[in-house]
Write a protein that holds these residues in place. Structure first.
Motif, PDB file in Angstrom:
ATOM      1  N   VAL A   1       3.728   5.427  -6.806  1.00  0.00           N
ATOM      2  CA  VAL A   1       4.937   4.657  -7.106  1.00  0.00           C
ATOM      3  C   VAL A   1       5.819   5.476  -8.042  1.00  0.00           C
ATOM      4  CG1 VAL A   1       5.862   2.595  -8.218  1.00  0.00           C
ATOM      5  CG2 VAL A   1       3.784   2.428  -6.819  1.00  0.00           C
TER       6      VAL A   1
ATOM      7  N   TYR B   1       7.534   5.149   4.866  1.00  0.00           N
ATOM      8  CA  TYR B   1       8.237   4.939   3.594  1.00  0.00           C
ATOM      9  C   TYR B   1       7.282   4.823   2.408  1.00  0.00           C
ATOM     10  CZ  TYR B   1      10.945   2.493  -0.014  1.00  0.00           C
ATOM     11  OH  TYR B   1      11.529   2.120  -1.208  1.00  0.00           O
ATOM     12  N   ASN B   2       7.372   5.781   1.478  1.00  0.00           N
ATOM     13  CA  ASN B   2       6.669   5.692   0.201  1.00  0.00           C
ATOM     14  C   ASN B   2       7.501   4.875  -0.783  1.00  0.00           C
ATOM     15  OD1 ASN B   2       4.463   7.621   0.783  1.00  0.00           O
ATOM     16  ND2 ASN B   2       6.100   9.136   0.795  1.00  0.00           N
ATOM     17  N   LEU B   3       6.847   4.193  -1.700  1.00  0.00           N
ATOM     18  CA  LEU B   3       7.583   3.464  -2.735  1.00  0.00           C
ATOM     19  C   LEU B   3       7.967   4.451  -3.836  1.00  0.00           C
ATOM     20  CD1 LEU B   3       8.666   0.716  -3.571  1.00  0.00           C
ATOM     21  CD2 LEU B   3       6.512   0.299  -4.768  1.00  0.00           C
TER      22      LEU B   3
ATOM     23  N   LEU C   1      -2.614   1.757  -4.879  1.00  0.00           N
ATOM     24  CA  LEU C   1      -2.205   3.168  -4.894  1.00  0.00           C
ATOM     25  C   LEU C   1      -3.384   4.042  -5.281  1.00  0.00           C
ATOM     26  CD1 LEU C   1      -2.026   3.499  -8.155  1.00  0.00           C
ATOM     27  CD2 LEU C   1       0.330   2.791  -7.866  1.00  0.00           C
TER      28      LEU C   1
ATOM     29  N   SER D   1      11.944   8.641  -0.913  1.00  0.00           N
ATOM     30  CA  SER D   1      11.971   7.862   0.329  1.00  0.00           C
ATOM     31  C   SER D   1      13.091   6.835   0.327  1.00  0.00           C
ATOM     32  CB  SER D   1      10.629   7.153   0.534  1.00  0.00           C
ATOM     33  OG  SER D   1       9.640   8.032   1.016  1.00  0.00           O
TER      34      SER D   1
ATOM     35  N   LYS E   1       1.262   3.915   4.167  1.00  0.00           N
ATOM     36  CA  LYS E   1       2.395   3.159   3.617  1.00  0.00           C
ATOM     37  C   LYS E   1       2.494   1.864   4.401  1.00  0.00           C
ATOM     38  CE  LYS E   1       3.654   7.758   4.168  1.00  0.00           C
ATOM     39  NZ  LYS E   1       3.254   8.344   2.950  1.00  0.00           N
TER      40      LYS E   1
ATOM     41  N   GLN F   1       0.870  -1.179   0.000  1.00  0.00           N
ATOM     42  CA  GLN F   1       0.000   0.000   0.000  1.00  0.00           C
ATOM     43  C   GLN F   1       0.903   1.224   0.000  1.00  0.00           C
ATOM     44  OE1 GLN F   1      -3.800   0.536   1.089  1.00  0.00           O
ATOM     45  NE2 GLN F   1      -3.180   2.390   0.013  1.00  0.00           N
ATOM     46  N   THR F   2       0.765   2.070  -1.004  1.00  0.00           N
ATOM     47  CA  THR F   2       1.598   3.267  -1.126  1.00  0.00           C
ATOM     48  C   THR F   2       0.781   4.356  -1.813  1.00  0.00           C
ATOM     49  OG1 THR F   2       3.702   4.128  -2.014  1.00  0.00           O
ATOM     50  CG2 THR F   2       2.576   2.445  -3.316  1.00  0.00           C
TER      51      THR F   2
END
Length: 466
Positions: free
Chosen positions: A309, A387-389, A332, A393, A373, A305-306
């Protein structure tokens, strides 16, 4: 005189150009994965067959997120540490300041650590914040402050979000401390997730000790400027303002100074491990992503889950590696719903590459954009934090994630993800698209299409900064 001014102007413009070029080009040279770090991961136990001493509570609701923060601050007796990327003196940000002000007035030691750019943008002109910072028992640390000396490294941000109270409990996640993420607002907000961790032992909580150790290290970093308070009568009106706000909070949330059901309102966790991306204001090795890659090596099912991307070649390879042996699902925000135009635009540009990794992508049309995230690994491990993908990050910012071994938490988050998937359009690598049972589509108007069309060109050389 005119020649001097003209020459000075040229020198200044050249200097600005150099600053921009350094900040844009330097992040292109990403650090490679650290093999020694992988070796340390192999020596780390991320699971346990018995319940640990730390208990947890998952907080997805924005008003509950505010309430838990107020309870923690309101019951603090000795110390408070608040580290935040984006604290603002708006409605709910000021409620946090008011609670901290009350804690400071009763003698609690408070340490605030704030990202430099957002401190300058949102707090430098706040009388309430300056009044809080003036207490002798309050210290403010600014990570990588905006100064002429630091102009060549403004890209390196502190993206951590956590609150530690009395060396007994902490709250960590992806929420910033402002109206977008806290309180009962219904417009212009994001959904997010925090994990409250309560230590039932006398200082034996492993992840709590790890977080405290992390804070002490980053607090001592050379890039952190620390200011100690000195009270002044010029803040009398600000003190009164915050006291009035706190009185109203006591009326609305009557247990914020008396709450004690920490153990009752939390669930067991077998093990909790803190992972981070480094603390220096400089280019980072991709430690968080390396950890995710390691944890998913033997997985059958992985959900990421972000909010968005934004990947480079190495990051795509990691996703490809996961999907080679596991069912990989990425949830997303849909472009039509996302609150970050940069992330949405890059998705339009990179959608094909993302799908080529073999991941099933779910374009989420939630009521509000989702800022959460998280990584779910099979039915036991949950990785939650900041942390985002994306490349920022992964290579530029400080980041914190909790690796939590808890089947109950995993089940709870899986249920949330299932609901999100029903509100999404599933997109497969072969081009097949399937709308979920709760999916509500939205068509971008001509103005938005033009907007994204322009951004798709502009952001191409800047992806590493987004």
């Amino acid at each position: 005189m005119k020649k001097i001014l003209k020459r000075t102007g040229k020198i200044f413009c050249l200097f600005l150009l150099i600053v921009v070029l350094v900040n844009v080009l330097s992040p292109l040279f990403c650090r490679k994965p650290d093999e020694k770090y992988v070796e340390s991961l192999r020596k780390t136990e991320f699971t346990s067959e018995t319940a640990g001493v730390e208990r947890i509570c998952c907080i997805d609701d924005n008003e509950e997120a505010l309430l838990w923060r107020l309870r923690m601050i309101g019951t603090a007796k000795e110390s408070i540490v608040l580290s935040t990327f984006d604290l603002r003196a708006d409605d709910n940000g000021t409620k946090i300041l008011a609670a901290l002000n009350c804690a400071a007035a009763r003698g609690v030691k408070i340490q605030l650590l704030i990202d430099g750019i957002y401190q300058q943008l949102f707090l430098a002109g706040s009388n309430d914040f300056q009044a809080l910072a003036s207490y002798e028992n309050v210290e403010v640390g600014v990570y990588n402050p905006v100064t002429p000396v630091n102009l060549f490294k403004v890209n390196y941000r502190m993206h951590d979000k956590y609150l530690i109270v009395d060396e007994k409990m902490y709250l960590l996640g992806g929420r910033n401390s402002n109206d977008i993420f806290l309180g009962n607002q219904t417009k212009g907000i994001n959904e997010d997730r925090d994990i409250l961790v309560y230590d039932t032992s006398e200082g034996q909580g492993e992840s709590l000790n790890q977080l405290e150790d992390y804070f002490h290290k980053i607090w001592k970093e050379s890039c952190v400027s620390i200011k100690k308070g000195k009270q002044s009568s010029r803040y009398t009106d600000a003190y009164r303002h915050m006291e009035e706000i706190y009185i109203s909070l006591l009326k609305r949330y009557n247990d914020i100074e008396t709450y004690s059901a920490w153990e009752k309102d939390t669930i067991e966790a077998n093990k909790i491990t803190l992972i981070n991306n480094g603390i220096e204001a400089g280019r980072k090795t991709p430690q968080v992503l390396q950890t995710i890659q390691y944890l998913t090596e033997n997985a059958d099912h992985v959900i990421i889950q972000t909010p968005y991307v934004i990947c480079n070649g190495y990051m795509y390879d990691v996703l490809q590696g996961i999907s080679d042996h596991a069912k990989l699902q990425i949830v997303l925000n849909a472009v039509e719903k996302g609150s970050n135009p940069w992330g949405c635009t890059d998705y339009l540009n990179q959608k094909k590459k993302i799908l080529e990794t073999g991941a099933d992508v779910y374009e989420l049309m939630n009521d509000y954009p989702v800022h959460t995230k998280a990584v779910l690994i099979n039915d036991r491990l949950s990785v939650v934090g900041s942390y985002n993908l994306d490349m920022r990050s992964t290579y530029l910012d400080t980041e914190l994630m909790l690796v939590i071994d808890s089947e109950k938490l995993s089940q709870q988050i899986h249920e949330t993800e299932s609901d999100y998937m029903e509100k999404s359009k599933e997109v497969l690598a072969n081009g097949q698209e399937t709308e979920g049972a709760k999916y509500q589509g939205k068509v971008l108007n001509r103005k938005k299409k033009l907007y994204y069309g322009v951004l798709r060109i502009i952001i191409r050389p800047l992806r590493q900064l987004l």
